[in-house]
Design a protein around this motif. Structure first.
Motif, PDB file in Angstrom:
ATOM      1  N   GLU A 106      -0.704 -37.418   1.394  1.00 44.72           N
ATOM      2  CA  GLU A 106      -1.084 -36.281   2.610  1.00 44.72           C
ATOM      3  C   GLU A 106      -0.002 -35.795   3.138  1.00 44.72           C
ATOM      4  OE1 GLU A 106      -4.389 -37.947   4.655  1.00 44.72           O
ATOM      5  OE2 GLU A 106      -5.796 -37.415   2.855  1.00 44.72           O
ATOM      6  N   GLN A 107       0.947 -36.579   3.650  1.00 45.49           N
ATOM      7  CA  GLN A 107       1.986 -35.967   4.413  1.00 45.49           C
ATOM      8  C   GLN A 107       2.782 -34.895   3.478  1.00 45.49           C
ATOM      9  OE1 GLN A 107       2.819 -36.649   7.818  1.00 45.49           O
ATOM     10  NE2 GLN A 107       4.109 -34.691   7.218  1.00 45.49           N
ATOM     11  N   LYS A 108       2.747 -35.291   1.982  1.00 43.33           N
ATOM     12  CA  LYS A 108       3.456 -34.158   1.415  1.00 43.33           C
ATOM     13  C   LYS A 108       2.650 -33.158   1.437  1.00 43.33           C
ATOM     14  CE  LYS A 108       5.794 -32.484  -2.387  1.00 43.33           C
ATOM     15  NZ  LYS A 108       6.988 -31.659  -1.931  1.00 43.33           N
ATOM     16  N   LEU A 109       1.365 -33.304   1.123  1.00 46.32           N
ATOM     17  CA  LEU A 109       0.535 -31.886   0.994  1.00 46.32           C
ATOM     18  C   LEU A 109       0.774 -31.108   2.499  1.00 46.32           C
ATOM     19  CD1 LEU A 109      -1.647 -30.076  -0.224  1.00 46.32           C
ATOM     20  CD2 LEU A 109      -3.473 -31.909   0.635  1.00 46.32           C
ATOM     21  N   LEU A 110       0.665 -31.798   3.256  1.00 44.00           N
ATOM     22  CA  LEU A 110       0.736 -30.904   4.700  1.00 44.00           C
ATOM     23  C   LEU A 110       2.038 -30.412   4.672  1.00 44.00           C
ATOM     24  CD1 LEU A 110      -0.783 -30.722   7.416  1.00 44.00           C
ATOM     25  CD2 LEU A 110       0.630 -32.770   8.332  1.00 44.00           C
TER      26      LEU A 110
ATOM     27  N   ASN B  36      -2.649 -37.348  -6.390  1.00 42.64           N
ATOM     28  CA  ASN B  36      -3.451 -38.837  -6.029  1.00 42.64           C
ATOM     29  C   ASN B  36      -2.642 -39.834  -6.707  1.00 42.64           C
ATOM     30  OD1 ASN B  36      -5.358 -40.717  -5.773  1.00 42.64           O
ATOM     31  ND2 ASN B  36      -6.331 -39.887  -8.055  1.00 42.64           N
ATOM     32  N   ILE B  37      -1.955 -40.745  -5.697  1.00 49.12           N
ATOM     33  CA  ILE B  37      -0.995 -41.611  -6.387  1.00 49.12           C
ATOM     34  C   ILE B  37      -1.835 -42.881  -6.615  1.00 49.12           C
ATOM     35  CG2 ILE B  37       1.343 -42.746  -6.151  1.00 49.12           C
ATOM     36  CD1 ILE B  37       1.792 -40.762  -3.831  1.00 49.12           C
TER      37      ILE B  37
ATOM     38  N   VAL C 100      -5.359 -33.797  15.341  1.00 45.63           N
ATOM     39  CA  VAL C 100      -5.333 -32.367  14.937  1.00 45.63           C
ATOM     40  C   VAL C 100      -4.562 -32.031  13.678  1.00 45.63           C
ATOM     41  CG1 VAL C 100      -4.183 -30.013  15.358  1.00 45.63           C
ATOM     42  CG2 VAL C 100      -4.933 -31.318  17.285  1.00 45.63           C
ATOM     43  N   SER C 101      -3.692 -32.629  13.392  1.00 45.73           N
ATOM     44  CA  SER C 101      -2.969 -32.781  11.827  1.00 45.73           C
ATOM     45  C   SER C 101      -4.290 -33.000  10.826  1.00 45.73           C
ATOM     46  CB  SER C 101      -1.810 -33.647  11.808  1.00 45.73           C
ATOM     47  OG  SER C 101      -0.486 -33.038  12.658  1.00 45.73           O
ATOM     48  N   GLN C 102      -4.963 -34.172  11.111  1.00 41.63           N
ATOM     49  CA  GLN C 102      -5.919 -34.725  10.304  1.00 41.63           C
ATOM     50  C   GLN C 102      -6.936 -33.729  10.120  1.00 41.63           C
ATOM     51  OE1 GLN C 102      -7.523 -38.381  11.646  1.00 41.63           O
ATOM     52  NE2 GLN C 102      -5.400 -39.482  11.467  1.00 41.63           N
TER      53      GLN C 102
END
Length: 442
Positions: free
Chosen positions: A289-293, A131-132, A410-412
């Motif tokens: 979120e991209q990092k988490l994915l 959470n940045i 789909v990614s979301q």
């Protein structure tokens, strides 16, 4: 027609397709009869060419074409009806000369079958969801950048630490001559800064390019050289100062707020800081979120174990592309793409097991919101539903764009599922520390 399958093992099978004369003969005869009506052969009136001559000239080509059509249709139908989850495409087994004068034919195809496996989302070690937050230091730096951008230039006689210096970089041998405006904070090390401090307009400063800038890309733009040239470049250049200015910061007043956000949208420094924080953290959320994915994807690929029909896929890759490649190239291609293929299979199973679906209404709604946001950037704050629907229809008429939006959705949905079901720990962090922790202190 008869189709049978022999399972070689859990990941490989051979399908045999037997085609009998009655499967194709009527169709072949009809096509040849149509050919006869239109055939233009010297010595015969149109439509009166003997059928024997038509068969001799066109029979084999028509037969081969019809058998191939039957074969592909039958194979596709069989795979669908049997619900076989195949990887790549069926590969025809090589056959020596086919006797096209026979009454029936047999063809065999190799299949690569998708493995059966289970996906465990709960990792033993928790995966970090960042959470940045935009801290006071970052917000103050952004405000100072805004004040500089909208401030005014005041001429100076000599270079000071915060001066903006305009001049020309030159090197005759390399044909470098480029006018730039620079600030001293871009240089690497204090020695270069000392060469500039106190200099006047017209002064010429000699510089070594090696280690001159903190970032080679700044050197590339400063000298106007290409990307390949700049790396490892070690030459002397001169910088002739033509202009020295100091940028006075713009006042944090209503006039500046209105320029930035529109009339009366922001009315105080407190509101300005809040707006900067809000906008920055929206961008940070996307990055987090991209990092988490990425991290969940890496965990799933590394910890979901299953075998693949590697030999089959390598062989299939030889003919799958636009140009045929040899066995060694196919092996290298397979090794490069194996991780991606594994994740596609894992993702497909997660989508099926969790009933993740993207409807046309989802795609239209996402397109509308995307268009609405873009229009707002240009001051169109309240577009009508008809405007949004019309533009969305034009956007989605492009199949590539519709596919891209569908993949985003789909990614979301996968990400939302990961947050709910995976072993996730939330860590609040400043952007500066996020960059250090994730990418290293560069």
């Amino acid at each position: 027609m008869n189709i049978t399958r022999e399972n070689v093992d859990a990941l490989n099978a051979v399908v045999k397709v037997d085609i009998a004369k009655e499967d194709y003969s009527d169709k072949v005869e009809k096509i040849l009869a149509d050919y006869r009506k239109t055939a233009n052969i010297p010595g015969f009136r149109k439509g009166h060419v003997p059928m024997g001559m038509v068969k001799k000239q066109y029979g084999k080509a028509v037969l081969v074409d019809e058998v191939n059509k039957l074969l592909q249709d039958a194979l596709n139908k069989y795979l669908t009806e049997e619900k076989l989850d195949v990887l790549g495409q069926p590969l025809p087994k090589p056959q020596d000369d086919i006797n096209w004068d026979a009454d029936g034919f047999s063809f065999e195809f190799e299949l690569g079958l998708a493995p059966e496996f289970e996906v465990e989302l709960k990792s033993k070690k928790a995966i970090t969801q960042y959470n940045i937050v935009a801290d006071d230091k970052m917000i103050d730096e952004q405000i100072e950048r805004i004040q500089k951008q909208y401030g005014k230039l005041v001429s100076q006689d000599i270079v000071e630490k915060n001066s903006e210096i305009t001049g020309v970089y030159r090197n005759e041998e390399r044909e470098i001559e480029n006018t730039v405006t620079l600030t001293l904070d871009k240089f690497k090390g204090k020695a270069t800064e000392k060469q500039f401090i106190g200099a006047k307009s017209g002064d010429v400063i000699a510089l070594q390019t090696k280690g001159l800038y903190n970032d080679d890309h700044d050197l590339m733009h400063a000298l106007k050289v290409d990307h390949d040239t700049v790396h490892g470049l070690d030459i002397e250049v001169t910088f002739t100062i033509s202009e020295i200015n100091k940028r006075e910061l713009a006042d944090l007043d209503q006039e500046l707020f209105d320029k930035l956000f529109g009339k009366d949208a922001v009315t105080s420094v407190t509101e300005l800081k809040g707006k900067i924080k809000e906008d920055a953290e929206k961008q940070f959320a996307q990055q987090a979120e991209q990092k988490l994915l990425n991290d969940v994807t890496e965990y799933l690929v590394d910890n979901t174990k299953f075998d693949l029909p590697a030999e089959f896929l390598t062989k299939w890759m030889q003919t799958a592309g636009e140009k045929e490649i040899d066995a060694q190239q196919a092996k290298e291609e397979y090794e490069k793409s194996e991780k991606s293929l594994r994740y596609q299979l894992i993702e497909g199973k997660l989508i099926a097991d969790n009933n993740i679906q993207v409807t046309m209404d989802d795609i239209k709604g996402h397109a509308r919101e995307m268009i609405k946001g873009q229009m707002a950037q240009f001051g169109q704050m309240n577009p009508s539903d008809k405007e949004l629907d019309d533009i969305a229809a034009r956007v989605l008429s492009n199949q590539e764009e519709a596919r891209r939006i569908s993949e985003q959705l789909v990614s979301q949905k996968l990400l939302a599922m990961y947050k709910e079901k995976a072993n996730i720990k939330v860590k609040e962090i400043t952007y500066e520390n996020f960059v250090k922790e994730v990418y290293g202190d560069k």
